[in-house]
Design an enzyme around this catalytic site. Structure first.
Site, PDB file in Angstrom:
ATOM      1  N   SER A  11      -2.744  -2.856 -16.016  1.00  7.67           N
ATOM      2  CA  SER A  11      -2.446  -3.896 -15.034  1.00  7.67           C
ATOM      3  C   SER A  11      -1.064  -4.482 -15.250  1.00  7.67           C
ATOM      4  O   SER A  11      -0.544  -4.497 -16.364  1.00  7.67           O
ATOM      5  CB  SER A  11      -3.493  -5.011 -15.143  1.00  7.67           C
ATOM      6  OG  SER A  11      -3.165  -6.081 -14.283  1.00  7.67           O
ATOM      7  N   HIS A  12      -0.486  -4.999 -14.182  1.00  5.22           N
ATOM      8  CA  HIS A  12       0.765  -5.727 -14.290  1.00  5.22           C
ATOM      9  C   HIS A  12       0.567  -7.062 -15.006  1.00  5.22           C
ATOM     10  O   HIS A  12       1.518  -7.645 -15.509  1.00  5.22           O
ATOM     11  CB  HIS A  12       1.348  -5.992 -12.903  1.00  5.22           C
ATOM     12  CG  HIS A  12       1.886  -4.774 -12.241  1.00  5.22           C
ATOM     13  ND1 HIS A  12       1.084  -3.726 -11.837  1.00  5.22           N
ATOM     14  CD2 HIS A  12       3.161  -4.422 -11.927  1.00  5.22           C
ATOM     15  CE1 HIS A  12       1.850  -2.788 -11.287  1.00  5.22           C
ATOM     16  NE2 HIS A  12       3.110  -3.191 -11.336  1.00  5.22           N
ATOM     17  N   SER A  13      -0.661  -7.537 -15.018  1.00  3.49           N
ATOM     18  CA  SER A  13      -0.913  -8.894 -15.532  1.00  3.49           C
ATOM     19  C   SER A  13      -2.005  -8.892 -16.586  1.00  3.49           C
ATOM     20  O   SER A  13      -3.122  -8.408 -16.344  1.00  3.49           O
ATOM     21  CB  SER A  13      -1.331  -9.784 -14.352  1.00  3.49           C
ATOM     22  OG  SER A  13      -2.126 -10.865 -14.804  1.00  3.49           O
TER      23      SER A  13
END
Lengths: 130, 105
Positions: A11-13
Protein backbone atom coordinates in the site's frame (compact mmCIF):
# COMPACT_ATOMS: atom_id res chain seq x y z
CA UNK A 1 -2.57 -29.27 7.91
CA UNK A 2 0.62 -27.92 6.38
CA UNK A 3 1.84 -24.36 6.37
CA UNK A 4 -0.62 -21.66 5.37
CA UNK A 5 -0.34 -19.42 2.34
CA UNK A 6 0.87 -15.97 3.36
CA UNK A 7 -0.44 -12.56 2.32
CA UNK A 8 1.41 -9.33 1.60
CA UNK A 9 -0.49 -6.05 1.57
CA UNK A 10 1.28 -3.48 -0.59
CA UNK A 11 0.00 0.00 0.00
CA UNK A 12 0.95 3.62 -0.44
CA UNK A 13 -0.12 4.20 3.15
CA UNK A 14 0.94 2.39 6.31
CA UNK A 15 -2.27 3.44 8.04
CA UNK A 16 -4.38 1.93 5.27
CA UNK A 17 -2.51 -1.38 5.15
CA UNK A 18 -2.21 -1.60 8.94
CA UNK A 19 -5.94 -1.12 9.35
CA UNK A 20 -6.66 -3.75 6.73
CA UNK A 21 -4.29 -6.20 8.42
CA UNK A 22 -6.13 -5.65 11.70
CA UNK A 23 -9.47 -6.20 9.99
CA UNK A 24 -8.54 -9.40 8.23
CA UNK A 25 -7.13 -10.84 11.47
CA UNK A 26 -10.57 -10.29 13.00
CA UNK A 27 -12.38 -11.95 10.12
CA UNK A 28 -9.90 -14.59 8.99
CA UNK A 29 -8.19 -15.35 12.28
CA UNK A 30 -4.64 -14.88 13.52
CA UNK A 31 -3.08 -17.94 11.92
CA UNK A 32 -2.51 -16.59 8.41
CA UNK A 33 0.86 -14.85 8.05
CA UNK A 34 0.15 -11.31 6.86
CA UNK A 35 2.90 -8.78 6.19
CA UNK A 36 2.61 -5.15 5.19
CA UNK A 37 4.81 -3.30 2.69
CA UNK A 38 3.62 0.26 2.92
CA UNK A 39 5.05 3.66 2.17
CA UNK A 40 8.48 4.41 0.78
CA UNK A 41 11.64 3.31 2.58
CA UNK A 42 12.10 6.94 3.69
CA UNK A 43 8.67 6.96 5.27
CA UNK A 44 6.82 8.97 2.63
CA UNK A 45 3.73 7.93 0.70
CA UNK A 46 4.51 5.46 -2.05
CA UNK A 47 5.81 1.92 -2.35
CA UNK A 48 9.25 0.39 -2.07
CA UNK A 49 10.69 -2.71 -3.70
CA UNK A 50 12.86 -3.35 -0.66
CA UNK A 51 9.88 -3.24 1.71
CA UNK A 52 7.92 -5.57 -0.58
CA UNK A 53 10.83 -8.03 -0.67
CA UNK A 54 11.06 -7.97 3.13
CA UNK A 55 7.31 -8.46 3.50
CA UNK A 56 7.32 -11.43 1.12
CA UNK A 57 10.12 -13.04 3.11
CA UNK A 58 8.18 -12.44 6.34
CA UNK A 59 4.94 -13.94 5.02
CA UNK A 60 6.47 -16.99 3.31
CA UNK A 61 6.07 -20.17 5.34
CA UNK A 62 6.69 -22.51 2.43
CA UNK A 63 3.17 -22.58 0.99
CA UNK A 64 3.56 -19.48 -1.16
CA UNK A 65 2.50 -15.85 -0.87
CA UNK A 66 -0.32 -13.86 -2.44
CA UNK A 67 0.57 -10.21 -2.96
CA UNK A 68 -2.26 -7.65 -2.98
CA UNK A 69 -1.42 -4.15 -4.27
CA UNK A 70 -3.69 -1.25 -3.30
CA UNK A 71 -3.56 0.47 -6.69
CA UNK A 72 -1.49 2.12 -9.38
CA UNK A 73 2.24 2.15 -8.81
CA UNK A 74 2.01 -0.51 -6.09
CA UNK A 75 1.48 -2.92 -8.98
CA UNK A 76 4.52 -1.56 -10.83
CA UNK A 77 6.71 -1.84 -7.74
CA UNK A 78 5.81 -5.50 -7.22
CA UNK A 79 6.25 -6.29 -10.90
CA UNK A 80 9.67 -4.62 -10.97
CA UNK A 81 10.79 -6.58 -7.92
CA UNK A 82 9.58 -9.90 -9.31
CA UNK A 83 11.26 -9.17 -12.66
CA UNK A 84 14.59 -8.47 -10.95
CA UNK A 85 14.33 -11.27 -8.41
CA UNK A 86 12.03 -13.96 -9.79
CA UNK A 87 10.71 -16.21 -7.03
CA UNK A 88 8.59 -19.32 -7.21
CA UNK A 89 5.34 -19.36 -5.27
CA UNK A 90 4.61 -15.63 -5.36
CA UNK A 91 1.31 -14.52 -6.91
CA UNK A 92 0.50 -10.88 -7.61
CA UNK A 93 -3.30 -10.71 -7.81
CA UNK A 94 -5.66 -8.27 -9.53
CA UNK A 95 -8.27 -7.82 -6.82
CA UNK A 96 -10.07 -5.13 -4.84
CA UNK A 97 -7.79 -4.37 -1.89
CA UNK A 98 -10.21 -4.79 1.02
CA UNK A 99 -12.51 -7.51 -0.29
CA UNK A 100 -9.65 -9.39 -1.94
CA UNK A 101 -7.61 -9.42 1.26
CA UNK A 102 -10.58 -10.56 3.35
CA UNK A 103 -11.49 -13.38 0.94
CA UNK A 104 -7.85 -14.45 0.61
CA UNK A 105 -7.32 -14.49 4.38
CA UNK A 106 -10.42 -16.58 5.07
CA UNK A 107 -9.48 -19.01 2.30
CA UNK A 108 -5.86 -19.22 3.45
CA UNK A 109 -7.00 -19.82 7.04
CA UNK A 110 -8.78 -22.96 5.91
CA UNK A 111 -5.50 -24.39 4.59
CA UNK A 112 -6.22 -23.83 0.90
CA UNK A 113 -3.31 -23.84 -1.55
CA UNK A 114 -1.75 -20.86 -3.32
CA UNK A 115 -3.93 -21.22 -6.41
CA UNK A 116 -7.17 -21.32 -4.39
CA UNK A 117 -6.17 -18.32 -2.26
CA UNK A 118 -5.24 -16.29 -5.34
CA UNK A 119 -8.53 -17.24 -6.99
CA UNK A 120 -10.53 -16.24 -3.89
CA UNK A 121 -8.88 -12.81 -4.00
CA UNK A 122 -9.53 -12.34 -7.71
CA UNK A 123 -13.13 -13.56 -7.50
CA UNK A 124 -13.77 -10.79 -4.99
CA UNK A 125 -13.99 -8.43 -7.96
CA UNK A 126 -17.24 -10.07 -9.03
CA UNK A 127 -19.02 -10.29 -5.68
CA UNK A 128 -21.64 -7.64 -5.00
CA UNK A 129 -21.16 -5.80 -1.73
CA UNK A 130 -24.94 -5.78 -1.19
CA UNK B 1 -21.11 -13.07 -11.70
CA UNK B 2 -20.76 -14.48 -8.24
CA UNK B 3 -22.47 -13.19 -5.21
CA UNK B 4 -25.66 -13.50 -3.34
CA UNK B 5 -27.77 -13.87 -6.44
CA UNK B 6 -31.49 -14.14 -6.78
CA UNK B 7 -32.84 -17.61 -6.06
CA UNK B 8 -35.10 -18.81 -8.89
CA UNK B 9 -38.57 -19.43 -7.50
CA UNK B 10 -39.07 -22.85 -6.07
CA UNK B 11 -35.42 -23.83 -6.11
CA UNK B 12 -35.06 -23.62 -2.35
CA UNK B 13 -35.52 -27.13 -1.08
CA UNK B 14 -38.28 -27.67 1.43
CA UNK B 15 -36.08 -27.69 4.50
CA UNK B 16 -36.43 -28.79 8.08
CA UNK B 17 -34.00 -31.68 8.06
CA UNK B 18 -34.93 -32.93 4.60
CA UNK B 19 -32.32 -35.49 3.61
CA UNK B 20 -31.56 -37.68 0.65
CA UNK B 21 -28.31 -39.19 -0.54
CA UNK B 22 -25.66 -36.46 -0.58
CA UNK B 23 -28.15 -33.69 0.11
CA UNK B 24 -29.31 -32.14 3.32
CA UNK B 25 -31.18 -28.95 4.14
CA UNK B 26 -32.12 -27.22 7.34
CA UNK B 27 -33.89 -23.98 8.30
CA UNK B 28 -32.41 -21.76 10.96
CA UNK B 29 -33.26 -18.36 12.38
CA UNK B 30 -30.22 -16.12 12.72
CA UNK B 31 -29.34 -15.43 16.34
CA UNK B 32 -27.19 -12.45 15.37
CA UNK B 33 -26.52 -10.19 12.40
CA UNK B 34 -24.41 -11.95 9.78
CA UNK B 35 -21.59 -9.40 9.93
CA UNK B 36 -18.02 -9.77 8.75
CA UNK B 37 -16.70 -11.73 11.71
CA UNK B 38 -19.44 -14.39 11.85
CA UNK B 39 -19.37 -14.60 8.06
CA UNK B 40 -15.62 -15.31 8.27
CA UNK B 41 -16.16 -17.97 10.93
CA UNK B 42 -18.88 -19.58 8.81
CA UNK B 43 -16.74 -19.62 5.67
CA UNK B 44 -13.76 -21.11 7.50
CA UNK B 45 -15.97 -23.81 9.02
CA UNK B 46 -17.55 -24.58 5.64
CA UNK B 47 -14.14 -25.26 4.13
CA UNK B 48 -13.65 -28.17 6.52
CA UNK B 49 -16.31 -30.40 4.93
CA UNK B 50 -16.56 -32.36 1.70
CA UNK B 51 -19.77 -30.56 0.82
CA UNK B 52 -20.99 -27.46 -0.96
CA UNK B 53 -23.34 -25.54 1.28
CA UNK B 54 -25.48 -22.60 0.25
CA UNK B 55 -27.39 -20.12 2.37
CA UNK B 56 -30.72 -18.89 1.10
CA UNK B 57 -32.05 -15.75 2.78
CA UNK B 58 -34.85 -13.53 1.49
CA UNK B 59 -34.65 -15.22 -1.91
CA UNK B 60 -30.91 -14.66 -2.30
CA UNK B 61 -28.25 -17.34 -2.38
CA UNK B 62 -24.67 -17.30 -1.09
CA UNK B 63 -22.02 -19.99 -0.97
CA UNK B 64 -21.20 -20.59 2.69
CA UNK B 65 -17.51 -20.90 1.80
CA UNK B 66 -17.43 -17.34 0.38
CA UNK B 67 -17.12 -14.79 3.15
CA UNK B 68 -17.95 -12.00 0.70
CA UNK B 69 -21.11 -13.66 -0.61
CA UNK B 70 -22.29 -14.39 2.93
CA UNK B 71 -21.70 -10.77 3.96
CA UNK B 72 -23.47 -9.69 0.78
CA UNK B 73 -26.70 -11.24 2.02
CA UNK B 74 -26.87 -8.44 4.58
CA UNK B 75 -28.89 -10.78 6.79
CA UNK B 76 -29.92 -9.50 10.23
CA UNK B 77 -30.72 -11.28 13.47
CA UNK B 78 -34.12 -12.95 13.30
CA UNK B 79 -33.91 -13.65 9.58
CA UNK B 80 -34.90 -17.18 8.54
CA UNK B 81 -32.16 -18.83 6.52
CA UNK B 82 -32.20 -22.14 4.67
CA UNK B 83 -28.94 -24.05 4.58
CA UNK B 84 -28.72 -26.58 1.80
CA UNK B 85 -25.78 -28.88 1.29
CA UNK B 86 -24.64 -31.25 -1.39
CA UNK B 87 -21.84 -33.73 -1.16
CA UNK B 88 -20.56 -36.62 0.90
CA UNK B 89 -20.60 -34.64 4.15
CA UNK B 90 -23.68 -32.52 3.41
CA UNK B 91 -25.53 -33.39 6.59
CA UNK B 92 -22.56 -32.91 8.92
CA UNK B 93 -21.71 -29.60 7.22
CA UNK B 94 -25.25 -28.22 7.35
CA UNK B 95 -25.66 -29.24 10.99
CA UNK B 96 -22.36 -27.65 12.00
CA UNK B 97 -22.99 -24.41 10.10
CA UNK B 98 -26.54 -24.28 11.38
CA UNK B 99 -25.13 -24.51 14.89
CA UNK B 100 -22.91 -21.50 14.23
CA UNK B 101 -25.83 -19.45 12.90
CA UNK B 102 -28.02 -20.34 15.90
CA UNK B 103 -25.30 -19.32 18.34
CA UNK B 104 -25.19 -15.68 19.37
CA UNK B 105 -22.65 -13.81 17.24
Amino acid sequence: MGNLVGLVLVSHSGALAGGLREMIAQIGGDDVPVAVAAGRADGGLGTSERLVAEAIAAAEQGAGVVVLPDLGSAVLTVRALLAEQPQAGIRLVDAPFVEGAVAAAVTAASGADLEAVARAAEEARDVRKF
Amino acid sequence: MYGSSEDPAGQADPAGGAAEAGRYAEDVVLAADLHARPAGALARAAAGYAADVELVAAGRVARASSVLEVMGLGARAGTPVTLRGRGAEAEAAVRALGGLLRAAG
